[in-house]
Design a protein around this motif. Structure first.
Motif, short mmCIF file in Angstrom:
data_model
loop_
_atom_site.label_atom_id
_atom_site.label_comp_id
_atom_site.label_asym_id
_atom_site.label_seq_id
_atom_site.Cartn_x
_atom_site.Cartn_y
_atom_site.Cartn_z
N CYS A 159 44.79 38.17 43.17
CA CYS A 159 44.96 38.89 41.90
C CYS A 159 45.11 37.87 40.77
N ASN A 161 46.32 38.46 37.88
CA ASN A 161 47.54 38.71 37.11
C ASN A 161 48.78 38.13 37.78
N CYS A 162 49.05 38.55 39.05
CA CYS A 162 50.30 38.11 39.70
C CYS A 162 50.05 37.08 40.80
N CYS A 187 44.95 45.36 42.16
CA CYS A 187 45.87 44.62 43.03
C CYS A 187 46.87 45.57 43.67
N CYS A 190 50.72 44.49 41.93
CA CYS A 190 51.07 44.79 40.53
C CYS A 190 50.23 45.94 39.97
ZN LIG Z 1 48.60 41.57 41.05
#
Ligand SMILES: [Zn+2]
Length: 201
Positions: A159, A161-162, A187, A190
């Motif tokens: 992912c 983002n995280c 994801c 998140c």
């Molecule tokens: Zn994520």
């Protein structure tokens, strides 16, 4: 993993327990051929059976993977070594899988284009034109399907983002927008949709 060393160690532990290959096989509910395969270093016990095998032989999984009895003071180091080795082997096999995907993908694309080319320029009979195009499309669908299957199984998606790494479902991979092996997916941690890169480790 040194399969030959592990095999010898299994044989040695089994003999110390005064068990024949057949007796050990019976306790584990498998064939004695499997045991003989391990002991000659031609195969490794599945992870599903490792615990039972270690129980029968009175050794730890760590000792099994090291192919020797481990002294307590070296134990942590050995655990780490074995973990890293298993990790490395998974990585190598994932890399081989992704390479196979590239090869299959290229062959499929070339044969698909060849079929289309033949049907348009080389074949005059309309029925054979249709047959050729149909075969081309079938090859294409089967090929893409197996490539996706490999891609879903090998390594992980990360992912953006995280940074969580996960293995998505086949359906998710199939319907995701993609650019090369980077796919736009949700994801599971998140729940954000981002471009997820393929990572091996
Ligand atoms: Zn994520």
């Amino acid at each position: 993993m040194n399969q030959v060393k592990i095999g010898k160690f299994i044989a040695q532990c089994r003999k110390e327990k005064n068990m024949t290959q057949a007796e050990l096989a019976e306790k584990l509910n498998i064939t004695d051929r499997a045991i003989s395969k391990w002991e000659t270093g031609k195969g490794m016990p599945d992870s599903s059976i490792m615990l039972d095998l270690c129980n029968e032989l009175n050794i730890s999984v760590n000792e099994l993977l090291s192919g020797e009895v481990i002294k307590m003071e070296n134990y942590d180091r050995k655990v780490e070594e074995n973990f890293i080795k298993l990790q490395k082997e998974k990585e190598d096999s994932d890399k081989r899988l992704l390479f196979t995907e590239t090869v299959i993908g290229s062959i499929i694309t070339i044969s698909f284009l060849l079929m289309i080319f033949l049907s348009i320029f080389a074949i005059e009979n309309i029925i054979w034109k249709v047959v050729t195009i149909t075969i081309g499309i079938i090859i294409f669908i089967i090929g893409i399907g197996s490539c996706l299957l490999i891609e879903q199984k090998a390594g992980y998606y990360q992912c953006d983002n995280c940074k969580y790494k996960y293995i998505p479902s086949y359906k998710q991979v199939l319907f995701a927008m993609h650019s090369g092996r980077t796919r736009y997916m949700k994801c599971p941690k998140c729940h954000k949709r981002t471009w997820n890169k393929k990572v091996i480790d």
